[in-house]
Design an enzyme around this catalytic site. Structure first.
Site, mmCIF file in Angstrom:
data_model
loop_
_atom_site.group_PDB
_atom_site.id
_atom_site.type_symbol
_atom_site.label_atom_id
_atom_site.label_comp_id
_atom_site.label_asym_id
_atom_site.label_seq_id
_atom_site.Cartn_x
_atom_site.Cartn_y
_atom_site.Cartn_z
ATOM 1 N N GLU A 215 1.042 -1.385 0.024
ATOM 2 C CA GLU A 215 0.082 0.034 0.070
ATOM 3 C C GLU A 215 0.925 1.116 0.093
ATOM 4 O O GLU A 215 1.703 1.410 0.712
ATOM 5 C CB GLU A 215 -0.824 -0.176 1.177
ATOM 6 C CG GLU A 215 -1.744 1.228 1.326
ATOM 7 C CD GLU A 215 -2.364 1.226 2.567
ATOM 8 O OE1 GLU A 215 -2.222 0.681 3.582
ATOM 9 O OE2 GLU A 215 -3.029 2.459 3.017
ATOM 10 N N ASP B 276 1.085 13.455 -5.377
ATOM 11 C CA ASP B 276 1.922 14.135 -4.222
ATOM 12 C C ASP B 276 3.458 14.107 -4.474
ATOM 13 O O ASP B 276 3.904 13.195 -5.305
ATOM 14 C CB ASP B 276 1.649 13.351 -2.858
ATOM 15 C CG ASP B 276 0.401 13.381 -2.341
ATOM 16 O OD1 ASP B 276 -0.479 14.250 -2.768
ATOM 17 O OD2 ASP B 276 -0.076 12.435 -1.408
ATOM 18 N N GLN C 205 -11.066 9.663 -13.715
ATOM 19 C CA GLN C 205 -10.231 9.462 -14.932
ATOM 20 C C GLN C 205 -9.031 10.450 -14.612
ATOM 21 O O GLN C 205 -7.866 10.071 -15.471
ATOM 22 C CB GLN C 205 -11.184 10.291 -15.969
ATOM 23 C CG GLN C 205 -12.424 9.453 -16.391
ATOM 24 C CD GLN C 205 -13.309 10.241 -17.408
ATOM 25 O OE1 GLN C 205 -12.488 10.785 -18.327
ATOM 26 N NE2 GLN C 205 -14.643 9.922 -17.411
ATOM 27 N N HIS D 271 0.385 -3.563 26.150
ATOM 28 C CA HIS D 271 -0.855 -3.155 25.340
ATOM 29 C C HIS D 271 -1.381 -4.203 24.741
ATOM 30 O O HIS D 271 -0.984 -4.614 23.376
ATOM 31 C CB HIS D 271 -0.280 -2.255 24.108
ATOM 32 C CG HIS D 271 0.037 -0.835 24.716
ATOM 33 N ND1 HIS D 271 -0.834 0.060 24.791
ATOM 34 C CD2 HIS D 271 1.133 -0.143 25.264
ATOM 35 C CE1 HIS D 271 -0.389 1.311 25.347
ATOM 36 N NE2 HIS D 271 0.870 1.101 25.593
ATOM 37 N N GLU E 290 -4.215 -4.770 23.182
ATOM 38 C CA GLU E 290 -4.822 -4.515 21.876
ATOM 39 C C GLU E 290 -4.155 -4.947 20.815
ATOM 40 O O GLU E 290 -4.532 -4.944 19.618
ATOM 41 C CB GLU E 290 -5.458 -3.166 22.084
ATOM 42 C CG GLU E 290 -4.331 -1.830 21.675
ATOM 43 C CD GLU E 290 -3.974 -1.522 23.331
ATOM 44 O OE1 GLU E 290 -3.779 -2.300 24.175
ATOM 45 O OE2 GLU E 290 -3.561 -0.134 23.342
ATOM 46 N N GLY F 31 -2.813 3.357 32.343
ATOM 47 C CA GLY F 31 -4.008 2.726 33.055
ATOM 48 C C GLY F 31 -3.762 1.826 34.029
ATOM 49 O O GLY F 31 -4.637 1.710 35.173
ATOM 50 N N CYS G 37 -1.278 -0.034 30.355
ATOM 51 C CA CYS G 37 -0.004 0.863 30.427
ATOM 52 C C CYS G 37 -0.255 1.890 31.581
ATOM 53 O O CYS G 37 -0.242 1.590 32.522
ATOM 54 C CB CYS G 37 0.171 1.259 29.047
ATOM 55 S SG CYS G 37 1.968 1.627 28.577
HETATM 56 N N1 GLN Z 1 3.361 7.552 29.913
HETATM 57 C C1 GLN Z 1 3.623 6.101 30.295
HETATM 58 C C2 GLN Z 1 4.914 5.476 29.919
HETATM 59 O O1 GLN Z 1 5.835 6.202 29.359
HETATM 60 C C3 GLN Z 1 2.788 5.083 29.744
HETATM 61 C C4 GLN Z 1 2.708 4.916 28.286
HETATM 62 C C5 GLN Z 1 1.639 4.369 27.709
HETATM 63 O O2 GLN Z 1 0.458 4.305 28.533
HETATM 64 N N2 GLN Z 1 1.830 3.827 26.601
HETATM 65 O O3 GLN Z 1 5.581 4.695 30.821
#
Ligand code: GLN
Length: 539
Positions: free
Chosen positions: A139, A146, A191, A514, A516, A381, A379
């Site tokens: 991709e 550009d 086009q 992480h 996710e 969190g 993280c």
């Molecule tokens: N700011 C935090 C750190 O650097 C957490 C980073 C994050 O949540 N990806 O450790």
């Protein structure tokens, strides 16, 4: 030898080229091929690591620790595969390596020019990404015309005639605008953009047309004629109920027919049955749960792309719509957590950098802990769960992460000055370290504690593997104190604290990694799946 499919974009950006490329890759993978993916970004940044998520969306982290464009995340989520550093490169990287080679005398006195040197480096990188795959889908970021894109266009043009290349196929993704007043669809922008491509020497073999309305047959014919492609090779891409429906809508239009013909792939019958079942559950699920998503980049949801997608994956597997209640952490600071989170079944505090909204996140964590609401902290969190616990349970006044208060008397989260990276090499980190290049990045193993939520979530696995992107770490000096008071470390990696849980809470998990980044439609991430399940079961 590898065959290459190049996906370029015309008319304007944000047409969903990434999803288009991923969808084509998915259909070929489900047809039995080994498919690789590559995203080329024409911007000058060496990687998107230091770019604002507000401007550029999420930074996606690969297994081998590269900070890449969020499209790599789309590729992994669609193809259910892990791609490496080589799946993404930028103009910045191309120039850096050419200049580095020039400085070390690698060109023996030649004058270094865009053609052949820069273009040659691009071709080499594309071929390297293709190594070992039957097909590589490439991709090209940006839009035809550009300035930055020109060397890349030249490179893919040259690859048509490359002896080491078994075949090439060019797909051009464009927009068909609808002019309301005239009641007409317009083919002219497409086009023009095809003409621009042809001027550079590339004739697209397929047009994928984004459109709000279905393209009438006569219109498709006209488009085919004016763009010089076979009528079967005009594929419409309408707005879909979910992006995961797109491969299936392409398949219904027989997209593989002309690809297979040109690349000599034989008869293709991709098995999309399981995929289709999941898509149906996304579109019409039986159950519903509401997740309070506490973050700070709420203006641009793309900043949390992998996480919001992972909630969709988990929902599909649990036959549930996971509704996100977006909660701005700064608003919590004004109105209190209860006011904004009371209607949610669960609370999710996402990762982040910088001090904005920190106290609001801490209040959200306190709310989930006290009210026994299922909680997942990712993280930052997780880091803040330690700060909250220290302040409110251990009574450590002023406890904080040194990221937000360098002088805190209780650095619950701190900067370790050295750690072993993925390859076992020692890394030095200090407050003076440059911003790019001092993060713990990529996949690390995590040993789980018997009987923990995290171990249960991963079906009893004693060691799990997840990806990281952070600078700071939980401070082990407070571990004994925390554990004595009920906050238990349930995951560790070489002495680093990776997950924490709270004894007696129905479902409370903080993860330093992480999760996710490893969630895919077909294999949702285990910790997020367990969280969504807890959210569904919450009273
Ligand atoms: N700011 C935090 C750190 O650097 C957490 C980073 C994050 O949540 N990806 O450790």
């Amino acid at each position: 030898m590898t065959k290459y499919i190049f996906v370029t974009g015309g008319v304007l950006s944000s047409l969903g080229k990434g999803i288009t490329a991923a969808s084509v890759g998915t259909l070929l993978k489900h047809s039995g091929f080994d498919v690789g993916m590559l995203k080329i970004d024409p911007y000058i940044n060496v990687d998107p690591g230091t770019m604002s998520p507000l401007e550029h969306g999420e930074v996606f982290v690969t297994k081998d620790g590269a900070e890449t464009d969020l499209d790599i995340g789309n590729y992994e989520r669609f193809l259910d595969a892990s791609f490496l550093k080589s799946a993404n490169f930028t103009t910045g990287q191309v120039y850096s390596s050419v200049i580095e080679r020039e400085r070390s005398g690698g060109y023996l006195g030649q004058t270094i020019q865009v053609i052949p040197h820069i273009v040659g480096e691009i071709v080499n990188r594309i071929k390297k990404a293709g190594e070992g795959h039957d097909i590589l889908v490439v991709e090209l970021g940006g839009t035809v015309g550009d300035i930055e894109g020109l060397p890349f266009m030249e490179a893919i043009r040259q690859m048509k005639h490359d002896e080491e290349v078994e075949g090439t196929f060019f797909i051009h993704v464009t927009l068909i605008p609808y002019i309301k007043a005239a009641g007409e669809m317009k083919s002219k922008p497409t086009q023009h953009s095809v003409q621009e491509l042809r001027r550079i020497g590339i004739t697209p073999q397929m047009i994928i047309a984004r459109s709000e309305n279905a393209l009438p047959k006569t219109f498709k014919k006209k488009l085919a004629m004016s763009c010089d492609v076979h009528p079967d090779s005009v594929i419409e891409a309408l707005d879909a109920a979910t992006i995961y429906d797109i491969p299936v809508t392409f398949l219904r239009q027989n997209i593989l027919k002309s690809i297979s013909k040109e690349l000599e792939l034989g008869e293709l019958n991709p098995d999309m049955e399981e995929w289709d079942t999941l898509v149906k559950k996304i579109v019409q699920p039986k159950h519903k749960t509401v997740v309070g998503f506490v973050g700070k980049y709420l203006e641009l949801k793309e900043a949390y792309k992998s996480l919001t997608e992972s909630l969709i994956h988990c929902g599909a597997h649990l036959d549930a719509r996971v509704e996100i209640e977006w909660v701005d952490s700064e608003e919590i600071e004004e109105k209190g957590a209860e006011a904004l989170l009371a209607d949610c079944d669960s609370v999710l505090v996402a990762g982040g950098f910088g001090s904005r909204g920190i106290e609001g996140k801490i209040q959200a964590i306190e709310y989930a802990r006290v009210n026994r609401v299922p909680y997942l902290g990712i993280c930052l969190g997780m880091q803040l769960t330690l700060v909250e616990y220290a302040r409110n349970i251990l009574g450590l006044e002023g406890a904080n992460s040194v990221e937000f208060d360098e002088e805190t008397p209780h650095p619950m989260v701190y900067l370790i000055d050295n750690f072993l990276d993925q390859n076992g090499g020692a890394q030095l980190r200090t407050h003076e370290s440059p911003m790019g290049g001092t993060l713990r990045l990529g996949e690390y193993p995590c040993d789980t504690k018997d009987g923990s939520l995290i171990q249960k979530a991963y079906n009893g696995a004693k060691t799990i593997h997840e990806r990281h992107r952070h600078r700071y770490e939980a401070n082990p000096a407070y571990r004994a104190q925390l554990e004595k008071a009920g906050m238990i470390v349930t995951g560790e990696s070489n002495g680093l604290i990776e997950t924490v849980e709270i004894e007696g809470h129905p479902w409370f998990l903080g993860v330093q990694f992480h999760p996710e980044f490893t969630s895919r439609l077909q294999t949702p991430n285990a910790s997020i799946l367990a969280f969504v399940e807890a959210s569904l079961n919450a009273e």
